[in-house]
Design a protein around this motif. Structure first.
Motif, mmCIF file in Angstrom:
data_model
loop_
_atom_site.group_PDB
_atom_site.id
_atom_site.type_symbol
_atom_site.label_atom_id
_atom_site.label_comp_id
_atom_site.label_asym_id
_atom_site.label_seq_id
_atom_site.Cartn_x
_atom_site.Cartn_y
_atom_site.Cartn_z
ATOM 1 N N GLN A 62 20.796 9.641 -11.938
ATOM 2 C CA GLN A 62 20.052 9.969 -13.149
ATOM 3 C C GLN A 62 19.133 8.819 -13.539
ATOM 4 N N ASN A 63 18.186 9.110 -14.396
ATOM 5 C CA ASN A 63 17.256 8.079 -14.861
ATOM 6 C C ASN A 63 18.048 6.931 -15.474
ATOM 7 N N PRO A 64 17.946 5.724 -14.892
ATOM 8 C CA PRO A 64 18.770 4.639 -15.403
ATOM 9 C C PRO A 64 18.270 4.048 -16.715
ATOM 10 N N TYR A 65 17.051 4.398 -17.123
ATOM 11 C CA TYR A 65 16.519 3.774 -18.337
ATOM 12 C C TYR A 65 16.741 4.647 -19.558
ATOM 13 N N THR A 66 17.430 4.080 -20.534
ATOM 14 C CA THR A 66 17.745 4.837 -21.740
ATOM 15 C C THR A 66 16.618 4.633 -22.742
ATOM 16 N N ASN A 67 16.387 5.610 -23.585
ATOM 17 C CA ASN A 67 15.371 5.401 -24.614
ATOM 18 C C ASN A 67 16.057 5.210 -25.968
ATOM 19 N N ASP A 68 15.338 4.591 -26.879
ATOM 20 C CA ASP A 68 15.916 4.199 -28.162
ATOM 21 C C ASP A 68 15.764 5.326 -29.170
ATOM 22 N N LYS A 69 16.793 6.152 -29.290
ATOM 23 C CA LYS A 69 16.741 7.246 -30.265
ATOM 24 C C LYS A 69 17.251 6.740 -31.613
ATOM 25 N N LEU A 172 35.881 -8.378 -30.580
ATOM 26 C CA LEU A 172 34.556 -7.812 -30.817
ATOM 27 C C LEU A 172 34.554 -6.390 -30.275
ATOM 28 N N PHE A 173 34.136 -5.440 -31.106
ATOM 29 C CA PHE A 173 33.960 -4.056 -30.658
ATOM 30 C C PHE A 173 32.465 -3.836 -30.491
ATOM 31 N N LEU A 174 32.080 -3.557 -29.243
ATOM 32 C CA LEU A 174 30.671 -3.528 -28.882
ATOM 33 C C LEU A 174 30.266 -2.157 -28.351
ATOM 34 N N GLY A 175 29.183 -1.608 -28.900
ATOM 35 C CA GLY A 175 28.592 -0.387 -28.358
ATOM 36 C C GLY A 175 27.411 -0.786 -27.481
ATOM 37 N N VAL A 176 27.137 -0.016 -26.437
ATOM 38 C CA VAL A 176 26.031 -0.354 -25.532
ATOM 39 C C VAL A 176 25.210 0.901 -25.214
ATOM 40 N N ASP A 177 24.016 0.688 -24.677
ATOM 41 C CA ASP A 177 23.191 1.826 -24.249
ATOM 42 C C ASP A 177 23.328 2.089 -22.762
ATOM 43 N N GLY A 178 23.742 1.076 -22.013
ATOM 44 C CA GLY A 178 23.878 1.248 -20.573
ATOM 45 C C GLY A 178 24.919 0.319 -19.970
ATOM 46 N N ILE A 179 25.607 0.829 -18.928
ATOM 47 C CA ILE A 179 26.554 0.012 -18.152
ATOM 48 C C ILE A 179 26.195 0.206 -16.680
ATOM 49 N N ASP A 180 25.711 -0.866 -16.065
ATOM 50 C CA ASP A 180 25.263 -0.805 -14.680
ATOM 51 C C ASP A 180 26.049 -1.865 -13.905
ATOM 52 N N VAL A 181 26.640 -1.473 -12.780
ATOM 53 C CA VAL A 181 27.513 -2.388 -12.034
ATOM 54 C C VAL A 181 26.797 -3.680 -11.668
ATOM 55 N N ALA A 203 33.923 -14.346 -30.378
ATOM 56 C CA ALA A 203 35.148 -13.533 -30.285
ATOM 57 C C ALA A 203 35.971 -13.910 -29.059
ATOM 58 N N GLN A 204 37.305 -13.803 -29.207
ATOM 59 C CA GLN A 204 38.190 -14.127 -28.083
ATOM 60 C C GLN A 204 38.232 -12.986 -27.061
ATOM 61 N N LYS A 205 38.031 -11.761 -27.524
ATOM 62 C CA LYS A 205 38.151 -10.607 -26.634
ATOM 63 C C LYS A 205 36.997 -9.643 -26.909
ATOM 64 N N THR A 206 36.331 -9.179 -25.850
ATOM 65 C CA THR A 206 35.232 -8.216 -26.004
ATOM 66 C C THR A 206 35.684 -6.840 -25.522
ATOM 67 N N ILE A 207 35.643 -5.877 -26.441
ATOM 68 C CA ILE A 207 36.051 -4.503 -26.148
ATOM 69 C C ILE A 207 34.816 -3.614 -26.264
ATOM 70 N N VAL A 208 34.444 -2.976 -25.164
ATOM 71 C CA VAL A 208 33.244 -2.133 -25.143
ATOM 72 C C VAL A 208 33.640 -0.677 -25.383
ATOM 73 N N LEU A 209 32.961 -0.034 -26.326
ATOM 74 C CA LEU A 209 33.180 1.388 -26.610
ATOM 75 C C LEU A 209 31.979 2.145 -26.049
ATOM 76 N N ALA A 210 32.216 2.951 -25.023
ATOM 77 C CA ALA A 210 31.087 3.628 -24.373
ATOM 78 C C ALA A 210 31.525 4.962 -23.794
ATOM 79 N N ASP A 211 30.854 6.033 -24.181
ATOM 80 C CA ASP A 211 31.187 7.319 -23.555
ATOM 81 C C ASP A 211 30.666 7.299 -22.119
ATOM 82 N N SER A 212 31.178 8.196 -21.292
ATOM 83 C CA SER A 212 30.935 8.131 -19.845
ATOM 84 C C SER A 212 29.468 8.315 -19.452
ATOM 85 N N SER A 213 28.649 8.866 -20.352
ATOM 86 C CA SER A 213 27.226 9.051 -20.011
ATOM 87 C C SER A 213 26.488 7.714 -19.909
ATOM 88 N N LYS A 214 27.095 6.636 -20.409
ATOM 89 C CA LYS A 214 26.421 5.324 -20.411
ATOM 90 C C LYS A 214 26.483 4.633 -19.047
#
Length: 256
Positions: A62-69, A172-181, A203-214
């Motif tokens: 899929q298109n790897p570039y996300t747009n800013d909605k 730290l609870f972090l949301g992201v727009d993309g996760i690329d290996v 922060a001592q620990k970084t926890i990423v919250l991301a649905d699978s579409s990311k």
């Protein structure tokens, strides 16, 4: 496997792509016994036919570039998954925690599920998160200051970063727009990516919250490499292959 023709190569590349979600140039060179130049030409031809998207070092389905909605539009996308991710993340918070909550719709879902069972200190860049949590007497909310980004209802910039220097937080609870290996965690804003880096440092620990579409997507601004993350909470749409890759990097993957 050498001496196979271009059509067979393309068939092999596409079948591998649909199996894994992405392909890597180096691996394809080994598997097909051809040069990197040949593989890159193949990927270019397949991209011209709209069969894949080339990315650094490979290609994705899929298109790897996300747009800013805008944040109110994003909230409607994959609502149930985000809600479940937020609920699971909220269960990790314990009384006495000092936590940082970044911006985004998935972390807003987290804020809506926080039921304080004791004192909490919460630092956030997101105005909607601060307003959600400000109604609890047990929660002390620190709103980071700076220029407000319309699209995300959050602040970014040097003022916000400066305040973070004075804090040491547990999570730290972090949301992201993309996760690329290969490229890591990204967001659509460079200023936000930079602020997220400062949050990670505090922060001592970084926890990423991301649905699978990311997964397999890239935003414009890189936050960090994947190895720098401790935990990712996502939904059942994540591929087994991706889970294994993340776990091999030492990341704890929680699927809700």
């Amino acid at each position: 496997m050498s001496m196979i023709n271009i059509a067979e190569r393309h068939k092999f590349i596409l079948s591998r792509l649909y199996e894994k979600g992405y392909v890597n140039v180096v691996e394809l060179c080994k598997e097909l016994d051809v040069s990197g130049v040949t593989i890159r030409k193949d990927l270019k031809l397949l991209e011209d036919k709209s069969l894949l998207y080339r990315s650094h070092g490979g290609a994705t389905v899929q298109n790897p570039y996300t747009n800013d909605k805008p944040v109110n539009e994003k909230e409607k996308i994959r609502r149930e998954e985000k809600n479940n991710i937020g609920k699971t993340a909220a269960s990790l918070i314990v009384p006495g925690d000092a936590i940082i909550i970044a911006s985004g719709t998935t972390v807003l879902a987290l804020a809506k599920h926080i039921q304080p069972r004791g004192p909490l200190m919460i630092i956030t860049s997101a105005l909607n998160v601060a307003l959600e949590l400000n109604r609890y007497h047990e929660i002390e909310v620190v709103q980071l200051g700076g220029v407000i980004r319309n699209n995300s209802s959050s602040v970014a910039g040097p003022y916000a970063e400066k305040i973070l220097e004075d804090f040491s937080c547990s999570k730290l609870f972090l949301g992201v727009d993309g996760i690329d290996v290969e490229f890591g965690l990204t967001t659509t804003s460079i200023a936000e990516a930079h602020l997220n880096q400062q949050m990670m440092a505090a922060a001592q620990k970084t926890i990423v919250l991301a649905d699978s579409s990311k997964f397999g997507k890239r935003g414009f601004g890189r936050i960090c490499r994947l190895e720098e993350v401790d935990q990712i909470i996502t939904d059942k749409g994540i591929s087994e292959h991706m889970v294994k890759l993340l776990e091999d990097m030492g990341i704890e993957v929680v699927i809700v």
